[in-house]
Design a protein around this motif. Structure first.
Motif, PDB file in Angstrom:
ATOM      1  N   LEU A  72       0.833  -1.203   0.000  1.00 38.74           N
ATOM      2  CA  LEU A  72       0.000   0.000   0.000  1.00 38.74           C
ATOM      3  C   LEU A  72       0.865   1.251   0.000  1.00 38.74           C
ATOM      4  CD1 LEU A  72      -2.659  -0.949   2.708  1.00 38.74           C
ATOM      5  CD2 LEU A  72      -3.027  -0.766   0.245  1.00 38.74           C
ATOM      6  N   PRO A  73       0.359   2.341  -0.550  1.00 36.60           N
ATOM      7  CA  PRO A  73       1.092   3.609  -0.443  1.00 36.60           C
ATOM      8  C   PRO A  73       1.271   3.969   1.043  1.00 36.60           C
ATOM      9  CG  PRO A  73      -0.773   3.831  -1.941  1.00 36.60           C
ATOM     10  CD  PRO A  73      -0.889   2.483  -1.304  1.00 36.60           C
ATOM     11  N   PRO A  74       2.320   4.673   1.394  1.00 36.21           N
ATOM     12  CA  PRO A  74       2.590   4.977   2.808  1.00 36.21           C
ATOM     13  C   PRO A  74       1.428   5.613   3.554  1.00 36.21           C
ATOM     14  CG  PRO A  74       4.480   5.566   1.474  1.00 36.21           C
ATOM     15  CD  PRO A  74       3.383   5.163   0.526  1.00 36.21           C
ATOM     16  N   HIS A  75       0.691   6.525   2.915  1.00 35.00           N
ATOM     17  CA  HIS A  75      -0.404   7.185   3.616  1.00 35.00           C
ATOM     18  C   HIS A  75      -1.548   6.224   3.926  1.00 35.00           C
ATOM     19  CE1 HIS A  75      -1.782   7.443  -0.566  1.00 35.00           C
ATOM     20  NE2 HIS A  75      -3.001   7.622  -0.093  1.00 35.00           N
ATOM     21  N   ARG A  76      -1.754   5.207   3.088  1.00 36.94           N
ATOM     22  CA  ARG A  76      -2.792   4.210   3.364  1.00 36.94           C
ATOM     23  C   ARG A  76      -2.321   3.188   4.388  1.00 36.94           C
ATOM     24  NH1 ARG A  76      -5.404   1.668  -1.445  1.00 36.94           N
ATOM     25  NH2 ARG A  76      -6.748   0.852   0.195  1.00 36.94           N
ATOM     26  N   ALA A  77      -1.053   2.815   4.330  1.00 38.97           N
ATOM     27  CA  ALA A  77      -0.515   1.879   5.320  1.00 38.97           C
ATOM     28  C   ALA A  77      -0.514   2.504   6.710  1.00 38.97           C
ATOM     29  CB  ALA A  77       0.899   1.456   4.921  1.00 38.97           C
ATOM     30  N   ALA A  78      -0.227   3.794   6.781  1.00 33.43           N
ATOM     31  CA  ALA A  78      -0.207   4.490   8.066  1.00 33.43           C
ATOM     32  C   ALA A  78      -1.604   4.603   8.668  1.00 33.43           C
ATOM     33  CB  ALA A  78       0.402   5.874   7.904  1.00 33.43           C
ATOM     34  N   ALA A  79      -2.626   4.492   7.851  1.00 34.84           N
ATOM     35  CA  ALA A  79      -4.000   4.612   8.336  1.00 34.84           C
ATOM     36  C   ALA A  79      -4.598   3.278   8.774  1.00 34.84           C
ATOM     37  CB  ALA A  79      -4.875   5.235   7.249  1.00 34.84           C
ATOM     38  N   LEU A  80      -3.855   2.195   8.634  1.00 33.46           N
ATOM     39  CA  LEU A  80      -4.380   0.892   9.038  1.00 33.46           C
ATOM     40  C   LEU A  80      -4.580   0.851  10.551  1.00 33.46           C
ATOM     41  CD1 LEU A  80      -2.182  -1.514   6.880  1.00 33.46           C
ATOM     42  CD2 LEU A  80      -4.615  -1.056   6.605  1.00 33.46           C
ATOM     43  N   PRO A  81      -5.639   0.192  11.006  1.00 35.60           N
ATOM     44  CA  PRO A  81      -5.859   0.073  12.459  1.00 35.60           C
ATOM     45  C   PRO A  81      -4.853  -0.903  13.066  1.00 35.60           C
ATOM     46  CG  PRO A  81      -7.480  -1.213  11.278  1.00 35.60           C
ATOM     47  CD  PRO A  81      -6.700  -0.451  10.233  1.00 35.60           C
ATOM     48  N   LYS A  82      -4.688  -0.828  14.380  1.00 36.69           N
ATOM     49  CA  LYS A  82      -3.682  -1.668  15.022  1.00 36.69           C
ATOM     50  C   LYS A  82      -3.999  -3.156  14.885  1.00 36.69           C
ATOM     51  CE  LYS A  82      -5.604  -1.166  19.650  1.00 36.69           C
ATOM     52  NZ  LYS A  82      -5.375  -0.615  20.977  1.00 36.69           N
ATOM     53  N   GLN A  83      -5.269  -3.508  14.683  1.00 36.16           N
ATOM     54  CA  GLN A  83      -5.620  -4.908  14.497  1.00 36.16           C
ATOM     55  C   GLN A  83      -5.087  -5.461  13.179  1.00 36.16           C
ATOM     56  OE1 GLN A  83      -7.880  -2.456  15.072  1.00 36.16           O
ATOM     57  NE2 GLN A  83      -8.481  -2.854  17.185  1.00 36.16           N
ATOM     58  N   ALA A  84      -4.796  -4.572  12.231  1.00 34.45           N
ATOM     59  CA  ALA A  84      -4.280  -4.994  10.929  1.00 34.45           C
ATOM     60  C   ALA A  84      -2.760  -4.970  10.879  1.00 34.45           C
ATOM     61  CB  ALA A  84      -4.841  -4.085   9.832  1.00 34.45           C
ATOM     62  N   LEU A  85      -2.125  -4.691  12.017  1.00 36.67           N
ATOM     63  CA  LEU A  85      -0.662  -4.622  12.083  1.00 36.67           C
ATOM     64  C   LEU A  85      -0.107  -5.802  12.856  1.00 36.67           C
ATOM     65  CD1 LEU A  85      -0.242  -0.832  12.915  1.00 36.67           C
ATOM     66  CD2 LEU A  85      -0.139  -1.926  10.676  1.00 36.67           C
ATOM     67  N   ALA A  86       1.158  -6.101  12.602  1.00 38.88           N
ATOM     68  CA  ALA A  86       1.852  -7.178  13.302  1.00 38.88           C
ATOM     69  C   ALA A  86       3.280  -6.740  13.564  1.00 38.88           C
ATOM     70  CB  ALA A  86       1.841  -8.453  12.466  1.00 38.88           C
ATOM     71  N   ALA A  87       3.921  -7.420  14.483  1.00 45.25           N
ATOM     72  CA  ALA A  87       5.328  -7.185  14.775  1.00 45.25           C
ATOM     73  C   ALA A  87       6.159  -8.032  13.814  1.00 45.25           C
ATOM     74  CB  ALA A  87       5.640  -7.562  16.212  1.00 45.25           C
ATOM     75  N   TRP A  88       7.121  -7.406  13.161  1.00 47.56           N
ATOM     76  CA  TRP A  88       7.983  -8.091  12.198  1.00 47.56           C
ATOM     77  C   TRP A  88       9.437  -7.801  12.535  1.00 47.56           C
ATOM     78  CZ3 TRP A  88       6.192 -10.999   8.032  1.00 47.56           C
ATOM     79  CH2 TRP A  88       4.841 -10.862   7.694  1.00 47.56           C
ATOM     80  N   CYS A  89      10.276  -8.824  12.510  1.00 47.71           N
ATOM     81  CA  CYS A  89      11.714  -8.564  12.571  1.00 47.71           C
ATOM     82  C   CYS A  89      12.112  -8.103  11.166  1.00 47.71           C
ATOM     83  CB  CYS A  89      12.482  -9.811  13.002  1.00 47.71           C
ATOM     84  SG  CYS A  89      12.564 -11.146  11.798  1.00 47.71           S
ATOM     85  N   PRO A  90      13.188  -7.340  11.026  1.00 47.11           N
ATOM     86  CA  PRO A  90      13.561  -6.832   9.698  1.00 47.11           C
ATOM     87  C   PRO A  90      13.787  -7.923   8.656  1.00 47.11           C
ATOM     88  CG  PRO A  90      14.736  -5.627  11.391  1.00 47.11           C
ATOM     89  CD  PRO A  90      14.031  -6.765  12.078  1.00 47.11           C
ATOM     90  N   VAL A  91      14.339  -9.061   9.055  1.00 48.49           N
ATOM     91  CA  VAL A  91      14.617 -10.131   8.100  1.00 48.49           C
ATOM     92  C   VAL A  91      13.315 -10.703   7.537  1.00 48.49           C
ATOM     93  CG1 VAL A  91      15.662 -12.416   7.828  1.00 48.49           C
ATOM     94  CG2 VAL A  91      16.808 -10.670   9.210  1.00 48.49           C
ATOM     95  N   CYS A  92      12.373 -11.029   8.407  1.00 46.43           N
ATOM     96  CA  CYS A  92      11.090 -11.561   7.946  1.00 46.43           C
ATOM     97  C   CYS A  92      10.303 -10.515   7.159  1.00 46.43           C
ATOM     98  CB  CYS A  92      10.259 -12.059   9.127  1.00 46.43           C
ATOM     99  SG  CYS A  92      10.891 -13.572   9.893  1.00 46.43           S
ATOM    100  N   HIS A  93      10.330  -9.267   7.612  1.00 46.48           N
ATOM    101  CA  HIS A  93       9.615  -8.198   6.921  1.00 46.48           C
ATOM    102  C   HIS A  93      10.133  -8.027   5.500  1.00 46.48           C
ATOM    103  CE1 HIS A  93       8.881  -3.988   5.707  1.00 46.48           C
ATOM    104  NE2 HIS A  93       7.710  -4.207   6.255  1.00 46.48           N
ATOM    105  N   ASP A  94      11.451  -7.945   5.346  1.00 47.17           N
ATOM    106  CA  ASP A  94      12.023  -7.750   4.017  1.00 47.17           C
ATOM    107  C   ASP A  94      11.710  -8.924   3.091  1.00 47.17           C
ATOM    108  OD1 ASP A  94      12.997  -5.360   4.973  1.00 47.17           O
ATOM    109  OD2 ASP A  94      15.075  -6.048   5.137  1.00 47.17           O
ATOM    110  N   ALA A  95      11.782 -10.149   3.612  1.00 43.26           N
ATOM    111  CA  ALA A  95      11.485 -11.324   2.793  1.00 43.26           C
ATOM    112  C   ALA A  95      10.005 -11.386   2.427  1.00 43.26           C
ATOM    113  CB  ALA A  95      11.906 -12.589   3.532  1.00 43.26           C
ATOM    114  N   ALA A  96       9.119 -11.059   3.362  1.00 38.36           N
ATOM    115  CA  ALA A  96       7.679 -11.058   3.072  1.00 38.36           C
ATOM    116  C   ALA A  96       7.327  -9.963   2.072  1.00 38.36           C
ATOM    117  CB  ALA A  96       6.876 -10.880   4.355  1.00 38.36           C
ATOM    118  N   LEU A  97       7.954  -8.800   2.191  1.00 35.53           N
ATOM    119  CA  LEU A  97       7.736  -7.708   1.245  1.00 35.53           C
ATOM    120  C   LEU A  97       8.193  -8.106  -0.155  1.00 35.53           C
ATOM    121  CD1 LEU A  97       6.919  -4.786   0.628  1.00 35.53           C
ATOM    122  CD2 LEU A  97       9.176  -4.080   1.425  1.00 35.53           C
ATOM    123  N   ALA A  98       9.356  -8.738  -0.252  1.00 38.52           N
ATOM    124  CA  ALA A  98       9.860  -9.186  -1.554  1.00 38.52           C
ATOM    125  C   ALA A  98       8.913 -10.225  -2.166  1.00 38.52           C
ATOM    126  CB  ALA A  98      11.262  -9.763  -1.405  1.00 38.52           C
ATOM    127  N   ALA A  99       8.395 -11.139  -1.353  1.00 44.82           N
ATOM    128  CA  ALA A  99       7.451 -12.139  -1.852  1.00 44.82           C
ATOM    129  C   ALA A  99       6.157 -11.483  -2.313  1.00 44.82           C
ATOM    130  CB  ALA A  99       7.163 -13.174  -0.767  1.00 44.82           C
TER     131      ALA A  99
END
Length: 118
Positions: A72-99
């Motif tokens: 999502l564009p940054p302004h839409r991602a920033a508007a997500l509610p906390k229920q739609a967020l998760a904790a990610w370590c940088p390694v998992c986040h980068d790999a999930a983003l690439a996928a």
């Protein structure tokens, strides 16, 4: 920033996400690893030591739980509610983003180049 210090911006939201995750990465395989040795969930904890990928202290991110929402564009991602967020370590986040990016490239229909279609 140590294990108890939140980021400067969005501290309340970040702390809520970290509390829900118990300070541990919530990846359950979106990064491409099964995390089978770890009970199906990444073992990296905020403030813990990262043995691979350059070592150092793990700093968890509060990011969309659904990897497709990471696109999502940054302004839409920033508007997500906390229920739609998760904790990610940088390694998992980068790999999930690439996928997610790979999946978006393969499923998105090729748009015609209408700029020069006369």
């Amino acid at each position: 920033m140590n294990a108890r210090t939140p980021p400067l911006v969005g501290a309340d939201l970040w702390q809520a996400v970290m509390a829900a995750a118990a300070g541990r990465c919530q990846c359950r395989g979106a990064c491409g690893k099964s995390h089978a040795k770890d009970g199906g969930r990444c073992v990296r904890e905020h403030g813990g030591y990262q043995q691979r990928h350059g070592g150092g202290t793990v700093r968890l991110l509060a990011a969309p739980a659904n990897p497709a929402d990471m696109l999502l564009p940054p302004h839409r991602a920033a508007a997500l509610p906390k229920q739609a967020l998760a904790a990610w370590c940088p390694v998992c986040h980068d790999a999930a983003l690439a996928a997610a990016r790979r999946a978006a490239r393969t499923t998105a229909p090729a748009a015609p180049d209408v700029l020069f279609d006369l």
